[in-house]
Motif scaffolding. Structure first.
Motif: not given
Length: 165
Positions: A112-134
């Motif tokens: 599986e690819i994509g876990e909360v807390g992982e660093e975004f990697n454009p080769e593995l992930h598609d960002a559908i949104s970018i949000q502010e997170a404290e």
């Protein structure tokens, strides 16, 4: 030394010279055949390696195709498990089937690819949104919309996530 003896010596020298020439020709022919054999052997070894690699790639692509066809079923099962229902038997049955699929994926080296807390990697992930997170670093995955999957280095499906700004 008589003329006959001189002629015999000359004849012996001529025969010896011819034999040396013939021996050199045979030696050169042997070397040429040995070089040709070594080249053919090297080509054959390269052919074996190339066909083995092609066979592995074919198997990898076949596995990836099968898993890709299963992904909608996997997604539906994950959704069905997460839905609240009073029929625990139904939920348990779906959960058991889902576990069998997970075992199948594991045996076929599907990750599986994509876990909360992982660093975004454009080769593995598609960002559908970018949000502010404290409580997340910039570029960190804060929510997974759809899991991604891969076999070895082959991406079957990119993960879809929301990434921290």
């Amino acid at each position: 030394m008589t003329d006959e003896e001189k002629m015999a010596v000359e004849l012996d020298e001529q025969i010896e010279k011819e034999m040396c020439t013939e021996l050199e020709e045979k030696d050169n022919l042997l070397k040429e055949k040995e070089e040709r054999y070594l080249r053919m052997y090297a080509e054959f070894e390269n052919y074996k390696k190339r066909t083995e690699k092609e066979k592995q790639n074919t198997a990898l692509h076949a596995k990836a195709d099968v898993v890709e066809m299963l992904l909608p079923v996997i997604d539906s099962m994950e959704n069905a498990i997460s839905i609240e229902t009073e029929d625990e038997n139904l939920k348990q049955g779906i959960g058991l089937m889902f576990e069998q699929i997970k075992i199948f994926l594991e045996k076929n080296q599907v990750e599986e690819i994509g876990e909360v807390g992982e660093e975004f990697n454009p080769e593995l992930h598609d960002a559908i949104s970018i949000q502010e997170a404290e409580n997340a670093n910039s570029g960190e995955i804060i929510s997974v919309f759809r899991k991604g999957y891969k076999i070895k280095d082959k991406i079957i499906r990119h993960a879809m996530e929301i990434v921290a700004k």
